[in-house]
Scaffold this motif. Structure first.
Motif, PDB file in Angstrom:
ATOM      1  N   LEU A  68       0.101  -1.268  -0.041  1.00  0.00           N
ATOM      2  CA  LEU A  68       0.107  -0.170  -0.271  1.00  0.00           C
ATOM      3  C   LEU A  68       0.889   0.958   0.046  1.00  0.00           C
ATOM      4  O   LEU A  68       1.221   1.559   1.019  1.00  0.00           O
ATOM      5  CB  LEU A  68      -0.826  -0.088   1.135  1.00  0.00           C
ATOM      6  CG  LEU A  68      -1.593   0.842   1.281  1.00  0.00           C
ATOM      7  CD1 LEU A  68      -2.555   1.296   0.237  1.00  0.00           C
ATOM      8  CD2 LEU A  68      -2.852   1.008   2.359  1.00  0.00           C
ATOM      9  N   GLY A  69       0.656   1.530  -0.662  1.00  0.00           N
ATOM     10  CA  GLY A  69       1.987   3.173  -1.663  1.00  0.00           C
ATOM     11  C   GLY A  69       1.410   4.085  -0.686  1.00  0.00           C
ATOM     12  O   GLY A  69       0.257   4.432   0.003  1.00  0.00           O
ATOM     13  N   VAL A  70       3.299   4.346   0.038  1.00  0.00           N
ATOM     14  CA  VAL A  70       2.358   6.171   1.114  1.00  0.00           C
ATOM     15  C   VAL A  70       3.611   7.017   0.275  1.00  0.00           C
ATOM     16  O   VAL A  70       4.108   7.374  -0.376  1.00  0.00           O
ATOM     17  CB  VAL A  70       3.121   5.495   2.246  1.00  0.00           C
ATOM     18  CG1 VAL A  70       2.565   4.538   2.861  1.00  0.00           C
ATOM     19  CG2 VAL A  70       4.191   5.518   2.302  1.00  0.00           C
ATOM     20  N   ASP A  71       3.178   8.235   0.909  1.00  0.00           N
ATOM     21  CA  ASP A  71       3.351   9.612   0.350  1.00  0.00           C
ATOM     22  C   ASP A  71       3.980  10.153   1.452  1.00  0.00           C
ATOM     23  O   ASP A  71       3.428  10.139   2.544  1.00  0.00           O
ATOM     24  CB  ASP A  71       3.143  10.919  -0.609  1.00  0.00           C
ATOM     25  CG  ASP A  71       2.727  10.244  -1.339  1.00  0.00           C
ATOM     26  OD1 ASP A  71       4.384   9.555  -2.394  1.00  0.00           O
ATOM     27  OD2 ASP A  71       2.077  10.509  -2.400  1.00  0.00           O
ATOM     28  N   ALA A  72       4.999  11.260   1.701  1.00  0.00           N
ATOM     29  CA  ALA A  72       5.564  12.970   3.227  1.00  0.00           C
ATOM     30  C   ALA A  72       4.435  12.680   3.599  1.00  0.00           C
ATOM     31  O   ALA A  72       4.023  13.753   2.107  1.00  0.00           O
ATOM     32  CB  ALA A  72       6.913  12.588   3.185  1.00  0.00           C
ATOM     33  N   ALA A  73       4.201  12.877   4.866  1.00  0.00           N
ATOM     34  CA  ALA A  73       3.374  13.783   4.717  1.00  0.00           C
ATOM     35  C   ALA A  73       4.018  15.760   4.906  1.00  0.00           C
ATOM     36  O   ALA A  73       2.825  16.352   3.620  1.00  0.00           O
ATOM     37  CB  ALA A  73       2.335  14.255   5.770  1.00  0.00           C
ATOM     38  N   THR A  74       4.985  15.955   4.424  1.00  0.00           N
ATOM     39  CA  THR A  74       5.570  16.969   4.583  1.00  0.00           C
ATOM     40  C   THR A  74       5.659  17.050   2.922  1.00  0.00           C
ATOM     41  O   THR A  74       7.059  17.760   2.793  1.00  0.00           O
ATOM     42  CB  THR A  74       6.145  17.121   5.915  1.00  0.00           C
ATOM     43  OG1 THR A  74       7.351  15.980   5.314  1.00  0.00           O
ATOM     44  CG2 THR A  74       6.135  17.243   6.779  1.00  0.00           C
ATOM     45  N   ARG A  75       6.227  16.188   1.798  1.00  0.00           N
ATOM     46  CA  ARG A  75       5.955  16.365   0.804  1.00  0.00           C
ATOM     47  C   ARG A  75       6.139  17.934   0.036  1.00  0.00           C
ATOM     48  O   ARG A  75       5.016  18.428   0.436  1.00  0.00           O
ATOM     49  CB  ARG A  75       5.897  15.410  -0.311  1.00  0.00           C
ATOM     50  CG  ARG A  75       4.697  14.931  -0.679  1.00  0.00           C
ATOM     51  CD  ARG A  75       3.480  13.920  -1.069  1.00  0.00           C
ATOM     52  NE  ARG A  75       2.535  14.337  -1.762  1.00  0.00           N
ATOM     53  CZ  ARG A  75       1.262  14.218  -0.829  1.00  0.00           C
ATOM     54  NH1 ARG A  75       1.972  14.086   1.261  1.00  0.00           N
ATOM     55  NH2 ARG A  75       0.652  14.858  -1.291  1.00  0.00           N
ATOM     56  N   ALA A  76       6.805  18.017  -1.357  1.00  0.00           N
ATOM     57  CA  ALA A  76       6.858  19.417  -1.623  1.00  0.00           C
ATOM     58  C   ALA A  76       5.723  19.615  -2.507  1.00  0.00           C
ATOM     59  O   ALA A  76       4.624  20.645  -2.669  1.00  0.00           O
ATOM     60  CB  ALA A  76       8.511  20.094  -2.235  1.00  0.00           C
ATOM     61  N   GLY A  77       5.110  18.468  -3.412  1.00  0.00           N
ATOM     62  CA  GLY A  77       4.805  18.200  -4.568  1.00  0.00           C
ATOM     63  C   GLY A  77       3.526  17.581  -3.909  1.00  0.00           C
ATOM     64  O   GLY A  77       2.757  17.032  -3.600  1.00  0.00           O
ATOM     65  N   SER A  78       3.074  16.490  -5.611  1.00  0.00           N
ATOM     66  CA  SER A  78       1.786  15.797  -5.352  1.00  0.00           C
ATOM     67  C   SER A  78       2.330  14.468  -5.522  1.00  0.00           C
ATOM     68  O   SER A  78       1.865  13.367  -4.753  1.00  0.00           O
ATOM     69  CB  SER A  78       0.776  15.343  -7.158  1.00  0.00           C
ATOM     70  OG  SER A  78       2.606  14.443  -7.750  1.00  0.00           O
TER      71      SER A  78
END
Ligand code: ZN
Length: 298
Positions: A68-78
């Motif tokens: 299940l893919g994740v992104d950092a909550a603090t990322r700059a873009g999408s």
């Protein structure tokens, strides 16, 4: 063999990806050192699906589910750019991160892979046990086999390893002076890709690599006898004798092989001495530049 392992671990430590060749070859980088430039490079030459392979404990702590893919909550873009994905990998590998530092779904896919080679190598490098992994493709977009992967590594000046290269390889981790009541030694610590956390020791006296016939002893560790002076066996006595003999010789090495640490907890009522692993001892002696005239025990 061990030199290739050393070069691969050095590459990972400096944030460079390495190529692991096999039926389905992969690019591997240390997650905690992920940089936008290298992630862009990795994505360009792979399926583009970036996995975060890590120790089960690390995944559980961040409440991550396999695949299940994740992104950092603090990322700059999408989250899809190389910059964002490198940042997500760093957040995933950061000891201080919490589940709320990640949002789902996202563009980096966690996989539970405690025993995977990439994870073991990051551990061997003294980094967090977490790797960025992507499947390498050939020019036609099919999974790259060993031959294509090796060519790719050459072309891009990356370190290349196969599972065969790792078998029997040892990595020298650290050295220390060790004056003892039996004599003066230098202690050299080693680890293998199979057991990156289990440090093996060589106690070196004089210059055994230059000596004609260095005195070599191999001793399997026995926590009960050696640390606590248990009377169930004579391991401590044998260890002391071996050290004294080597210290009295012009040059020599005591290879001290350790087993699983749980033996310390569960096995105190008996001698934990095992038959020493001769091939591991030989690999350590090889790394020290000492010939293979191994003699076990006194
Ligand atoms: Zn013992």
């Amino acid at each position: 063999m061990s030199e290739r392992l050393l070069r691969a671990v050095d590459a990972l430590s400096s944030g460079r990806p390495i190529v692991l060749g096999g039926q389905e070859s992969i690019l591997v980088a240390a997650a905690q050192l992920a940089s936008p430039a290298w992630i862009a490079h990795v994505v360009r030459h792979t399926s583009g699906i970036l996995r975060f392979a890590a120790d089960a404990a690390l995944l559980d702590r961040l409440e991550l589910a396999d695949g299940l893919g994740v992104d950092a909550a603090t990322r700059a873009g999408s989250g899809v750019s190389a910059t964002d994905r490198a940042w997500t990998l760093r957040v995933l590998a950061d000891r201080a991160s919490r589940p709320s530092d990640l949002v789902r779904p996202g563009h980096v896919f966690p996989v539970r892979a405690t025993a995977a080679t990439g994870v073991r190598l990051t551990r061997l490098a003294g980094l967090r046990p977490a790797a960025a992994v992507a499947e390498l493709l050939d020019d036609d977009g099919a999974p790259a086999g060993t031959v294509e992967a090796c060519r790719f590594a050459d072309r891009h000046d990356l370190e290349f390893l196969t599972a065969d290269d790792l078998r029997g390889a040892v990595l020298r981790l650290a050295d220390a002076r060790l004056p003892t009541r039996h004599g003066d030694f230098r202690a050299a610590a080693f680890a293998t890709p199979e057991h990156p956390d289990r440090h093996q020791l060589a106690l070196v006296h004089g210059d055994p690599a230059a000596a004609v016939e260095p005195l070599v002893r191999v001793h399997a560790a026995c926590p009960a006898g050696e640390r606590f002076g248990s009377l169930v066996c004579d391991c401590a006595v044998r260890l002391g004798e071996a050290m004294r003999e080597i210290a009295a010789a012009r040059a020599g090495v005591l290879v001290y092989l350790r087993g699983a640490e749980d033996e310390l907890v569960t096995g105190l009522d008996r001698c934990a001495r095992r038959e020493p692993d001769e091939s591991l001892a030989a690999a350590i002696l090889d790394a020290l530049g000492v010939g293979r005239t191994v003699r076990s025990g006194p």
